[in-house]
Scaffold this active site. Structure first.
Site, PDB file in Angstrom:
ATOM      1  N   ASN A 262       0.812  -0.768  -0.041  1.00 23.88           N
ATOM      2  CA  ASN A 262       0.230   0.349   0.364  1.00 23.88           C
ATOM      3  C   ASN A 262       1.178   1.228   0.110  1.00 23.88           C
ATOM      4  O   ASN A 262       1.653   1.367   0.668  1.00 23.88           O
ATOM      5  CB  ASN A 262      -0.711  -0.097   1.609  1.00 23.88           C
ATOM      6  CG  ASN A 262      -1.857   1.064   1.167  1.00 23.88           C
ATOM      7  OD1 ASN A 262      -1.820   1.929   0.372  1.00 23.88           O
ATOM      8  ND2 ASN A 262      -3.086   0.273   1.429  1.00 23.88           N
ATOM      9  N   CYS A 267      -5.302   0.766  -0.898  1.00 22.75           N
ATOM     10  CA  CYS A 267      -5.840  -0.101  -0.711  1.00 22.75           C
ATOM     11  C   CYS A 267      -7.395  -0.756  -1.841  1.00 22.75           C
ATOM     12  O   CYS A 267      -7.224  -1.835  -1.777  1.00 22.75           O
ATOM     13  CB  CYS A 267      -6.635  -0.966   0.011  1.00 22.75           C
ATOM     14  SG  CYS A 267      -7.548   0.786   1.148  1.00 22.75           S
ATOM     15  N   HIS A 510     -11.227   1.670   4.206  1.00 20.18           N
ATOM     16  CA  HIS A 510     -10.475   0.657   3.824  1.00 20.18           C
ATOM     17  C   HIS A 510     -10.988  -0.482   3.132  1.00 20.18           C
ATOM     18  O   HIS A 510     -12.141  -0.824   3.366  1.00 20.18           O
ATOM     19  CB  HIS A 510      -9.513  -0.040   5.000  1.00 20.18           C
ATOM     20  CG  HIS A 510      -8.733  -1.003   4.483  1.00 20.18           C
ATOM     21  ND1 HIS A 510      -7.323  -0.583   4.290  1.00 20.18           N
ATOM     22  CD2 HIS A 510      -8.762  -2.807   4.825  1.00 20.18           C
ATOM     23  CE1 HIS A 510      -6.103  -1.597   4.029  1.00 20.18           C
ATOM     24  NE2 HIS A 510      -6.961  -2.840   4.779  1.00 20.18           N
ATOM     25  N   ASP A 533      -5.220  -8.534   1.798  1.00 20.51           N
ATOM     26  CA  ASP A 533      -5.636  -7.640   2.569  1.00 20.51           C
ATOM     27  C   ASP A 533      -4.033  -6.506   1.973  1.00 20.51           C
ATOM     28  O   ASP A 533      -3.025  -7.007   2.653  1.00 20.51           O
ATOM     29  CB  ASP A 533      -5.686  -7.635   3.936  1.00 20.51           C
ATOM     30  CG  ASP A 533      -5.642  -6.032   5.142  1.00 20.51           C
ATOM     31  OD1 ASP A 533      -5.401  -5.012   4.106  1.00 20.51           O
ATOM     32  OD2 ASP A 533      -6.196  -7.013   5.847  1.00 20.51           O
TER      33      ASP A 533
END
Length: 1157
Positions: A262, A267, A510, A533
């Site tokens: 990131n 994201c 997020h 993630d």
């Protein structure tokens, strides 16, 4: 509720391993992970959890993005005991077999575990007790128990029960989101155990979480309660944890896939890129896009190929900086949260355009394109209007819908057009009709965008809808296809492939994505899902990927209320094998593989150079080639010269350095000599002698006196000399002299080389050689000068004296400038070299920028600081090929970039005075604008900015007018007539209105002096318009009133105000008709308008019900303001909705997503 246990509380306890026993049941199925950015409270049996973050989301941890590569050494965890490893509750040594080691390693990375801790002598417990660690997600987890004294809120002694994570680590960058069940075991009937639940984002400053008042101490020790037996209690924790961030989590080993780093707030992009990467057919097509000749920095296809290749073959998280750079994004763009749906459309469109005319043309439409039919069908006649349209995604409304099927039903719902909303069927007139959309075909890859962000008119803002919305793993859309159209070859049956999840609200949050990479192969077992993630990838269950992301308020689901699915990707069952085809290295062009390998090699080399940079120094080499053409002081301009640069180890000797230069420049050592460039105290830089006998064995760092970069001049033997090696230089008796020729005709300098001269030689002895170098006859009379320093060039009067007495402080590197001794030299502007260098001293580079173009880089001119205004204007005009009197110049602002005050054409100073406030070491800058009238005329005029509004009340353009300074409004209007187009049936007369805050304040009289008009204030402006014919001559019972638009509050004015003619005693209904006609508003919309008379902020609405209201001109007469020498003029207000486009749901700092390349 009690206070939080701090780290200090935990540290005072001891772990008595003899009294502790840990049991770990066999590994249970993996459980849902949690969004690491959110912490929630889960209550059980009306018990309140302590240590809950009262602030909700942690701003300081929101989107914490750690670069694992940079933090690797810092983040090595201390929880793995080097000698003792724990498995299933037993402590084992290192004698395990390889298979056992593998099982143990797999066990430690598991997502959940249950373990127990027996606390003995509980009645005598005084300090904190900690269990041995249980490894989950490669982190050590411990049960923490402690007696808690009474407090003001809880006067009874209690037992604190906490779960501690990774407390012994010194790292501050790690985080792990987990939920847990804390249980005090009932020792006779386990069903009666005392249980509470927690969920928390564990990190270095909050590495324990639980309840300070888990149970009252007396109840704990009460034998009748069944929690104590033999003065022992048993504590149990069942913990479910997400894969951690900021630690050495090996995504590749645990899942076979890697994540994306990131960059700050990317994201959303990472989630989309993973989704596109696992659309294997698209990935294969991206690899085949021709990029051999593409620019590495600007090619989006090449950057995408790079990211996909590294995702497929790398073992570590992949960076995306080169990709966003290829988008043309700046650093700020990567710190802005954007919408994943918007990026999906923009990126697919960009890829589709780049694929045109290539072997993979039409890949995007073949994968993502479906078709709809929009229609309007008349009910009572045989007439239908229809249009076929393609789509790449479907936006589904979910407000008030339970699932995807209901949203599709809503999508194709038929709308009736009747009553006042009838359809205009052309020659058939207004007809009752049905309006709707039907699906003609669905694509192989179906993107469903869930409209979770909707405009709330009550809040006048976009809000996120977190309602529960279910979506199936298998989706059949056959019933939504148009039954009248040709049926598709295969059923519209789809398998869920990816779920993009958003946590947060409309201001940000997020994104993560859950993907079933291999499609249908293991859907039934639920083991095919992975959670992506950012840089962390972990396996997860079907429940976590699907069920937990429906949204809603289900208390049993341990996820945040604001965490839910935002975008769904389905793959058609019949196309599954084709879309998810295997992609191997054989599918990637060899040229692309080699190019990416070369990029990695160069990057590794650069990293090595950066790592070893402290061992090297830079040496800049100049040669005679750099001296030719130089027109300034000394031999070259250090800021502009094109150095030959060498990176040399500081420990390298001078002799070794000479070998490097000789090899590089292809000269034998005996034909070259190195002279360090030395800065003298008189602001000059000249070569100086380097004695190899003394310095040859010394290091370059020592010789350069740690100067870096170190500049040297390399003297080389001229091929024309006929010699085999450079002449010997006697450092005691010889001096190095450089010579330049000055030509007064062209006012230019020519470099004529260098010479070794005995210090006792007379200057006259040099003249024949100087004539030869200049191409003059040998006996040509010469005038010689010594170039001492800037603005100091001295005439050599007596050429019969030796050099040591002629030149000031004779040193190596001195410069002699010579010119032909011509009696007619004074006819030239700069007759002598001394005049030339004096002029040079005052010469400065000035950048001229166009005032009207803020992004103009400008052009540079070398000008003399002694130039006056006319000379400067002529130089700029010559460059721009214009008349100097059609230019206006402006000084720069002293405090920021941009033009300042205008420079009058009668300015009596020189250029130096204009550049007085230029910042040191910054380019000297002036601004200009090209004019339509001569500058001397302009300075007698006044610039006046206003807006031209046409007869339809449309602001057409801004006018910049130049009436005479002492002129009147009538002069201004005459100037305006030259720039505007008047209506054919108009009056031909103009008027000037003063507008403040979207309201007309006054009509300026034509005899008013322009000097009396002020345009100060951000809300004040002037407007010019043509006077309508019916308003030119008003009778005594008529007047003009100002009309303005507002919404609810009279201070919320907007739009274009206007003047309206009204007549005494006329019906107000006639006034409304004129307003409607003037504004050209449909009847249905005009019914919503309300009218009001506004005086000094007071609003008096005019009733719509009373049809007999008539106009009273006295109401609109100016009202005197008590105690003030002014009058307030009433105005007619139109109260209606402001349809000016509102701000989108994104933060006002955000820009729309654009891919610029």
């Amino acid at each position: 509720m009690t206070a939080k246990v701090t780290r200090a509380d935990a540290d005072i306890g001891q772990i008595v391993r003899k009294q502790a026993k840990v049991t770990v049941p066999p590994k249970s199925p993996q459980s849902p992970g949690r969004d690491r950015h959110k912490a929630v409270t889960i209550n059980n049996s009306n018990n309140t959890m302590n240590h809950v973050n009262d602030h909700g989301e942690r701003d300081k941890l929101q989107d914490v993005e750690m670069d694992i590569d940079q933090k690797k050494e810092e983040n090595k965890e201390g929880g793995d005991d080097a000698n003792m490893m724990q498995m299933n509750g037993d402590i084992q040594g290192n004698g395990a077999t390889n298979q056992e080691d593998a099982e143990m390693e797999e066990d430690e990375c598991r997502s959940e575990a249950t373990f127990r801790y027996t606390v003995e002598n509980i009645s005598k417990l005084k300090e904190t007790a900690l269990s041995p660690p249980c490894m989950v997600r490669n982190l050590p987890w411990k049960i923490m128990c402690q007696p808690r004294p009474g407090s003001e809120r809880h006067n009874q002694k209690t037992m604190g029960f906490f779960l501690q994570c990774n407390a012994e680590s010194d790292s501050v960058s790690w985080s792990c989101n987990a939920s847990a069940t804390l249980k005090l075991i009932h020792q006779t009937n386990e069903a009666e155990s005392h249980t509470k639940k927690i969920q928390h984002l564990f990190y270095s400053k909050e590495n324990d979480w639980g309840y300070s008042n888990f149970i009252v101490w007396n109840e704990l020790l009460d034998s009748n309660r069944g929690f104590v037996a033999d003065d022992k209690i048993i504590l149990e924790v069942h913990v479910k944890a997400d894969a951690p961030h900021g630690v050495s989590w090996d995504s590749k080993k645990h899942t076979g896939f890697v994540g994306l780093k990131n960059q700050g707030a990317t994201c959303y992009m990472n989630s989309l890129l993973q989704t596109l990467f696992f659309t294997n057919k698209l990935r294969k097509a991206v690899y085949l896009m021709p990029t051999e000749s593409d620019d590495s920095d600007k090619s989006v296809p090449l950057a995408l190929q790079r990211v996909f290749y590294e995702l497929q073959f790398s073992d570590k998280p992949v960076g995306t900086k080169k990709l966003t750079k290829s988008f043309g994004w700046e650093t700020l763009d990567t710190f802005m949260q954007h919408d994943v749906q918007e990026l999906c459309r923009v990126l697919l469109e960009n890829m589709e355009s780049k694929m045109k005319a290539t072997v993979v043309e039409n890949t995007i439409p073949r994968l993502f394109e479906g078709k709809t039919l929009s229609y309007i069908r008349c009910k009572h006649i045989d007439y239908c209007s229809s249009k076929e349209e393609a789509f790449y995604d479907i936006q589904l409304n979910l407000k008030g819908k339970k699932n995807v099927y209901e949203s599709f039903q809503d999508y194709i719902k038929v709308e009736s057009l009747d009553g006042e909303n009838k359809y205009d069927a052309g020659e058939h007139g207004l007809q009752e009709a049905e309006k709707g959309v039907s699906f003609l075909s669905f694509p192989p890859v179906l993107h469903l965008h869930l409209l979770r962000f909707m405009y709330d008119p009550m809040a006048d803002a976009y809000v996120k809808i977190n309602d529960r919305f279910e979506f199936p793993e298998r989706l059949n859309l056959d019933k939504f296809l148009n039954p009248k159209e040709k049926k598709e070859k295969t059923p519209a049956s789809y398998i869920l492939h990816a779920v993009l999840v958003h946590s947060g609200d409309n201001h940000g949050g997020h994104y993560v994505v859950y993907i079933a990479p291999r499609g249908d192969s293991k859907v039934k077992t639920g083991q095919n899902w992975c959670k992506f993630d950012d840089d962390v990838v972990s396996r997860c269950t079907k429940q976590e990927a699907v069920d937990n992301n429906f949204g809603g308020h289900d208390e049993e689901v341990a996820v945040k209320h604001c965490t839910n699915a935002y975008m769904l990707v389905y793959i058609r069952e019949s196309c599954l094998n084709d879309v998810l085809c295997e992609v191997t290295e054989a599918d990637i062009p060899q040229t692309l593989i080699e190019r990416l390998a070369e990029e990695r090699r160069l990057e590794a080399q650069k990293r090595k150079e950066r790592t070893e940079a402290h061992l090297y120094m830079t040496i800049q080499v100049v040669s005679n080639d750099n001296f030719y053409g130089h027109q300034g002081n000394d031999l070259f301009d250090p800021d502009r010269v094109n150095y030959r640069t060498f990176k040399v180890k500081k420990s390298c000797s001078i002799s070794e350095f000479l070998d490097i230069i000789a090899e590089n420049m292809k000269y034998p050592l005996q034909q070259m000599r190195v002279w360090p460039i030395q800065s003298r105290q008189n602001q000059t830089v000249r070569p100086t002698f380097l004695d190899l006998d003394t310095y040859g064995h010394k290091t370059v760092q020592e010789t350069a006196d740690s100067e870096s970069p170190w500049t040297v001049w390399v003297e080389t033997l001229s091929p024309e000399s006929g010699l085999q090696e450079l002449p010997v230089f006697d450092k005691d008796n010889d001096v190095l002299i450089f010579v330049k020729l000055y030509d007064p005709k062209t006012a230019s300098i020519s470099f004529c080389g260098h010479m070794y001269v005995p210090i006792s030689a007379k200057v006259s002895e040099l003249m024949p050689d100087l004539c030869r170098r200049a191409g003059f006859p040998i006996n040509t009379p010469l005038t010689l000068f010594e170039e001492v320093k800037p603005n100091m060039v001295e005439l050599i009067d007596d050429v019969n004296l030796p050099l040591e007495k002629t030149l000031e402080e004779l040193m190596d590197g001195d410069i002699i400038v010579f010119q032909r001794d011509d009696p007619e030299v004074h006819q030239y502007e700069l007759p002598t070299a001394k005049d030339y260098f004096k002029d040079l001293y005052y010469r400065v580079e000035v950048i001229f920028c166009d005032k009207l173009n803020p992004s103009d880089p400008g052009f540079s001119l070398d000008l003399s600081m002694r130039m006056n205004y006319d000379q400067m204007a002529n130089a700029v005009a010559q460059y721009l090929h214009t008349d100097p009197y059609l230019l206006q110049f402006f000084k720069p602002q002293s405090y920021r970039e941009g033009p300042g005050n205008a420079i009058r054409c009668t300015f009596e100073g020189n250029l130096k005075d204009l550049l007085l406030y230029s910042k040191p070491k910054q380019p000297r800058k002036l601004y200009y604008q090209q004019l339509n009238i001569r500058i001397n005329e302009l300075e007698n005029k006044k610039q006046f900015k206003c807006t031209w509004v046409n007869s339809k009340l449309k602001e057409e353009k801004e006018l910049v007018l130049y009436p005479n300074k002492n002129g009147r409004v009538s002069d201004l209007l005459e100037e305006a007539k030259k720039q505007v187009t008047l209506s054919e049936d108009g009056s031909g007369k103009l008027r000037l209105l003063e507008v403040i805050s979207y309201k007309i304040y006054s009509i300026q009289r034509e005899e008013t002096l322009l000097d009396l008009l002020s345009s100060q204030g951000s809300t004040k402006s002037y407007r010019i318009e043509e006077i309508p014919l019916d308003e030119v001559n008003l009778s005594s019972n008529e007047t003009l009133i100002p009309v303005a638009h507002f919404q609810k509050e009279v201070f919320s004015t907007f739009g274009v105000p206007f003047l309206l003619k009204i007549k005494q005693n006329e019906p107000f209904s006639a006034v409304k008709e004129r307003v409607q006609k003037k504004l050209d508003i449909p009847d249905k919309e005009f019914e919503k308008y309300k009218f009001a008379v506004v005086v000094m902020g007071r609003v008096e609405h005019i009733s719509d019900e009373d049809q007999n209201i008539r106009v009273d001109l006295d109401i609109f007469k100016p009202h005197a303001i008590q105690g003030a020498n002014m009058q307030a003029r009433p105005w007619l207000g139109l109260d209606h909705v402001n349809k000016t486009p509102k701000r989108t749901r994104y933060n006002y700092l955000e820009k729309a997503i654009k891919i610029h390349n």
